[in-house]
Every structure is written in C-alpha cells, then in structure tokens.
Design a protein around this motif. Structure first.
Motif, mmCIF file in Angstrom:
data_model
loop_
_atom_site.group_PDB
_atom_site.id
_atom_site.type_symbol
_atom_site.label_atom_id
_atom_site.label_comp_id
_atom_site.label_asym_id
_atom_site.label_seq_id
_atom_site.Cartn_x
_atom_site.Cartn_y
_atom_site.Cartn_z
ATOM 1 N N SER A 13 0.660 47.071 -11.215
ATOM 2 C CA SER A 13 1.955 47.732 -11.372
ATOM 3 C C SER A 13 3.135 46.789 -11.191
ATOM 4 O O SER A 13 4.225 47.066 -11.699
ATOM 5 N N ARG A 14 2.930 45.669 -10.473
ATOM 6 C CA ARG A 14 4.050 44.783 -10.160
ATOM 7 C C ARG A 14 4.066 43.491 -10.969
ATOM 8 O O ARG A 14 5.133 42.969 -11.286
ATOM 9 N N LEU A 15 2.911 42.943 -11.252
ATOM 10 C CA LEU A 15 2.850 41.650 -11.941
ATOM 11 C C LEU A 15 3.123 41.838 -13.422
ATOM 12 O O LEU A 15 2.520 42.692 -14.074
ATOM 13 N N VAL A 16 4.026 41.016 -13.964
ATOM 14 C CA VAL A 16 4.492 41.231 -15.336
ATOM 15 C C VAL A 16 3.370 41.025 -16.349
ATOM 16 O O VAL A 16 3.297 41.731 -17.354
ATOM 17 N N VAL A 17 2.485 40.068 -16.110
ATOM 18 C CA VAL A 17 1.330 39.864 -16.985
ATOM 19 C C VAL A 17 0.086 40.032 -16.110
ATOM 20 O O VAL A 17 -0.559 39.058 -15.732
ATOM 21 N N ALA A 18 -0.228 41.242 -15.794
ATOM 22 C CA ALA A 18 -1.307 41.527 -14.856
ATOM 23 C C ALA A 18 -2.650 41.532 -15.561
ATOM 24 O O ALA A 18 -2.780 42.058 -16.675
ATOM 25 N N PRO A 19 -3.687 40.949 -14.955
ATOM 26 C CA PRO A 19 -5.038 41.040 -15.533
ATOM 27 C C PRO A 19 -5.534 42.472 -15.458
ATOM 28 O O PRO A 19 -5.342 43.158 -14.453
ATOM 29 N N PRO A 20 -6.197 42.944 -16.507
ATOM 30 C CA PRO A 20 -6.602 44.356 -16.539
ATOM 31 C C PRO A 20 -7.870 44.656 -15.744
ATOM 32 O O PRO A 20 -8.026 45.761 -15.231
ATOM 33 N N ASN A 21 -8.785 43.703 -15.660
ATOM 34 C CA ASN A 21 -10.102 43.975 -15.073
ATOM 35 C C ASN A 21 -10.351 43.110 -13.840
ATOM 36 O O ASN A 21 -9.908 41.953 -13.774
ATOM 37 N N PHE A 22 -11.111 43.679 -12.910
ATOM 38 C CA PHE A 22 -11.466 42.975 -11.686
ATOM 39 C C PHE A 22 -12.936 43.220 -11.371
ATOM 40 O O PHE A 22 -13.489 44.267 -11.720
ATOM 41 N N VAL A 23 -13.548 42.252 -10.690
ATOM 42 C CA VAL A 23 -14.905 42.401 -10.194
ATOM 43 C C VAL A 23 -14.874 42.261 -8.672
ATOM 44 O O VAL A 23 -14.116 41.449 -8.131
ATOM 45 N N ILE A 24 -15.659 43.082 -7.997
ATOM 46 C CA ILE A 24 -15.701 43.096 -6.538
ATOM 47 C C ILE A 24 -17.124 42.771 -6.095
ATOM 48 O O ILE A 24 -18.089 43.372 -6.584
ATOM 49 N N LYS A 25 -17.258 41.818 -5.154
ATOM 50 C CA LYS A 25 -18.570 41.448 -4.622
ATOM 51 C C LYS A 25 -18.525 41.418 -3.106
ATOM 52 O O LYS A 25 -17.474 41.140 -2.508
ATOM 53 N N ILE A 26 -19.669 41.702 -2.510
ATOM 54 C CA ILE A 26 -19.793 41.799 -1.062
ATOM 55 C C ILE A 26 -20.962 40.940 -0.604
ATOM 56 O O ILE A 26 -21.978 40.829 -1.299
ATOM 57 N N VAL A 27 -20.811 40.331 0.580
ATOM 58 C CA VAL A 27 -21.909 39.615 1.212
ATOM 59 C C VAL A 27 -22.015 40.111 2.650
ATOM 60 O O VAL A 27 -21.023 40.205 3.373
ATOM 61 N N ASP A 28 -23.232 40.484 3.049
ATOM 62 C CA ASP A 28 -23.495 40.950 4.412
ATOM 63 C C ASP A 28 -24.905 40.539 4.797
ATOM 64 O O ASP A 28 -25.517 39.667 4.144
ATOM 65 N N LYS A 29 -25.466 41.178 5.820
ATOM 66 C CA LYS A 29 -26.799 40.801 6.285
ATOM 67 C C LYS A 29 -27.878 41.048 5.239
ATOM 68 O O LYS A 29 -28.953 40.437 5.278
ATOM 69 N N ASP A 30 -27.602 41.912 4.272
ATOM 70 C CA ASP A 30 -28.564 42.200 3.205
ATOM 71 C C ASP A 30 -28.444 41.239 2.027
ATOM 72 O O ASP A 30 -29.232 41.338 1.073
ATOM 73 N N GLY A 31 -27.449 40.365 2.049
ATOM 74 C CA GLY A 31 -27.304 39.383 0.981
ATOM 75 C C GLY A 31 -26.011 39.549 0.197
ATOM 76 O O GLY A 31 -25.196 40.445 0.459
ATOM 77 N N ALA A 32 -25.835 38.667 -0.774
ATOM 78 C CA ALA A 32 -24.656 38.692 -1.648
ATOM 79 C C ALA A 32 -24.982 39.511 -2.888
ATOM 80 O O ALA A 32 -26.036 39.341 -3.502
ATOM 81 N N ARG A 33 -24.057 40.372 -3.275
ATOM 82 C CA ARG A 33 -24.320 41.260 -4.409
ATOM 83 C C ARG A 33 -23.004 41.724 -5.030
ATOM 84 O O ARG A 33 -21.948 41.699 -4.395
ATOM 85 N N LYS A 41 -15.667 35.353 -12.203
ATOM 86 C CA LYS A 41 -15.182 34.173 -11.498
ATOM 87 C C LYS A 41 -15.700 34.084 -10.064
ATOM 88 O O LYS A 41 -15.241 33.242 -9.289
ATOM 89 N N ILE A 42 -16.644 34.939 -9.728
ATOM 90 C CA ILE A 42 -17.256 34.910 -8.398
ATOM 91 C C ILE A 42 -18.729 34.553 -8.569
ATOM 92 O O ILE A 42 -19.504 35.336 -9.109
ATOM 93 N N MET A 43 -19.103 33.372 -8.124
ATOM 94 C CA MET A 43 -20.470 32.890 -8.298
ATOM 95 C C MET A 43 -21.274 33.089 -7.008
ATOM 96 O O MET A 43 -20.756 32.910 -5.907
ATOM 97 N N VAL A 44 -22.526 33.451 -7.164
ATOM 98 C CA VAL A 44 -23.439 33.563 -6.030
ATOM 99 C C VAL A 44 -24.016 32.172 -5.757
ATOM 100 O O VAL A 44 -24.766 31.631 -6.573
ATOM 101 N N LEU A 45 -23.629 31.575 -4.609
ATOM 102 C CA LEU A 45 -24.131 30.240 -4.264
ATOM 103 C C LEU A 45 -25.606 30.293 -3.870
ATOM 104 O O LEU A 45 -26.413 29.493 -4.326
ATOM 105 N N ASP A 46 -25.922 31.192 -2.972
ATOM 106 C CA ASP A 46 -27.315 31.432 -2.604
ATOM 107 C C ASP A 46 -27.424 32.877 -2.158
ATOM 108 O O ASP A 46 -26.550 33.698 -2.457
ATOM 109 N N SER A 47 -28.463 33.209 -1.442
ATOM 110 C CA SER A 47 -28.712 34.613 -1.110
ATOM 111 C C SER A 47 -27.626 35.224 -0.245
ATOM 112 O O SER A 47 -27.427 36.445 -0.263
#
Length: 289
Positions: free
Chosen positions: A253-273, A34-40
C-alpha cells in the motif's frame, strides 16, 4: 524494488521475501524464490543483483554441504554466518595476481616520467652509477639534453607536474586492483539444538550482526517500522505470520513500485520449510504453438 525481512519467534525464525525478478523497468518473472534452503535447519534469504544473488547463495549452499560431507557434522548457524561473511569480505578485497608484479613497474615508470617533467638533474645523478664508460657517457649526454629542454618549462609547470604525478602514482594500483565483490545482502536464519533459533544480518560490505529482526531493500522502510511497532520476543507462529502479513500489506500500500508476490519460510526444530505464498499476480502460462 526488492524486499527481504525476517525475525525470530518462540522456537522458530521466519523469513519472507518478494518473488519478483526485475531488470531496469522490466519484470522478467514474479515467482522467483529468493530464500534458499542451506541445509535441513538453515535458510538464506538474499537481495541484490540477480547474478550475484544466485551465484553467491549457491556457492554458500554447496560449501556448507561440503563441510558436512567432509566432517560428518553440519555447521552451526553462527558458523555458517561467519563463513558467509568471510567469503564476502574476501571477495571485497581480492587482488588480481598480476597486480603484484605489474603495478610496481607502472609506478616506477610514472615516477621516472615525473622526474623528467620536473627537471631532475640526471647528469649529476648518473655520475654515481658504476657502468661502462661509453654507455655511461651516452647516458650523461642524453640526460644533459633532457635537462636543457626541461629547465625552462619545469619552472613554469612544476606545480602542475606535481599534481599530475600525485594522481598518476596512484592510478596503476586502482587499475589492477581487480576486486570482484558480490552486491548481495543476506538474512541467514537457522535453528540449533543448543542455542535455538537465530537470525543473522549480513550486508554486501561484509557487516555481520546477530539480530532479532532485520530487513533489506526498499520494503525495509515499512517492514522495519511495522516490526518495531508489533514485534515482541516469544511470538507464536500464528502471531508471526500475522505480523508478516501486516508488513506485506504495508509494503503493497505504501511502496510506489511494490512487488506483488511474497514467499514465507520458517525454520524450527522440525527443519526449514516453505510456509506459504502471498500472491496477487501469477505468471501467465505460455500457450504452445
């Protein structure tokens, strides 16, 4: 039970989102990005209705690329956020072209019927209309008959007629205001050489704010509290990922119907990844027949 959250660190912005595609009580898949790379150097994380989320984020991505193709320079993060906000606001207020022609006509018809019900003296009104004699006489005769039939009942139901008229006179515009808003909430993160990292909060009614931290979905109740407790400006990447993991563990641990998986993305001077996945459930491979 969607969850999207993110914050700004020292020279970077990090965004995390659940990867569950659900409808009603069904989980269709658990690896939806659910995290889209718009550009670099830009990321857009979205939550909301699946169709709106996919269609709108792709629309924004293609228009950002089109701007860069036409002008030779990319949009800044602030410009991309304002463009996104503008598209949400336009969709929220968009009117079908037929409404401009049809709605006034329907309003006049409802107004005319309301006059009939309320016992308006048409024969007196028609005396002032410059039309041919025979046609005018016919109209006066019909109007007099209508007045005779309506006089008694109009005295009894005038208040009711006025109430109905007040409702109906507004009904046509509500029918033909065919707006098509997007039910999508967005966190837009980016990095610019001049201003550094930034994070923008955009909700489905086109509210735009530049923030240091933000979240959407049911998981926001827990991730925002964790960020309020542990977030500080100038966080390193290691500290930021540790905070993201704390938020994920709190949601699980707290949410009754918690999503099991997550994706993590970072954007800095080297770009979005993409930085990492946090998975507790994996989609099983379908065996071929």
């Amino acid at each position: 039970m969607e969850c999207v959250f993110g914050f700004v660190g020292n020279g970077f912005a990090v965004v995390a989102a659940d990867t569950s595609a659900v409808h009603s009580i069904l989980v269709h898949k658990s690896n939806e990005d659910k995290i889209m790379v718009l550009d670099s150097h830009k990321l857009i994380a979205a939550s909301g209705e699946s169709g709106d989320r996919v269609q709108f984020t792709e629309y924004i991505q293609k228009n950002v690329a089109l701007y860069q193709f036409r002008n030779g320079i990319p949009l800044t993060t602030a410009a991309a956020a304002n463009f996104t906000r503008g598209e949400l606001a336009t969709a929220l207020r968009k009117v079908h072209p037929l409404a401009i022609l049809v709605a006034p006509s329907l309003r006049f018809c409802v107004w005319f019927v309301g006059l009939l019900v309320s016992g308006f003296p048409f024969h007196m009104f028609l005396n002032e209309i410059p039309v041919k004699f025979l046609f005018k006489s016919l109209l006066i005769f019909v109007a007099a008959m209508l007045d005779a039939q309506c006089t008694y009942w109009s005295l009894r139901f005038l208040d009711l007629a006025n109430l109905v008229l007040k409702f109906l006179i507004r009904l046509p515009m509500h029918i033909f205001l065919l707006a098509n808003p997007y039910f999508v909430n967005i966190l837009l993160a980016g990095y610019d050489k001049e201003t550094g990292p930034s994070l923008y909060y955009i909700d489905y009614i086109a509210t735009l704010h530049k923030v240091d931290k933000g979240a959407f979905g049911y998981g926001s109740y827990f991730s925002l509290s964790m960020m309020d407790r542990h977030y500080h400006s100038g966080m390193t990447v290691e500290e930021a990922i540790d905070l993201v993991d704390k938020c994920i563990m709190e949601i699980r641990s707290r949410l009754v119907v918690a999503p099991p998986n997550f994706v993590i993305k970072i954007v800095d001077k080297d770009g979005a990844r993409e930085y990492a996945w946090r998975e507790s459930v994996k989609d099983a491979a379908v065996a071929s027949a």
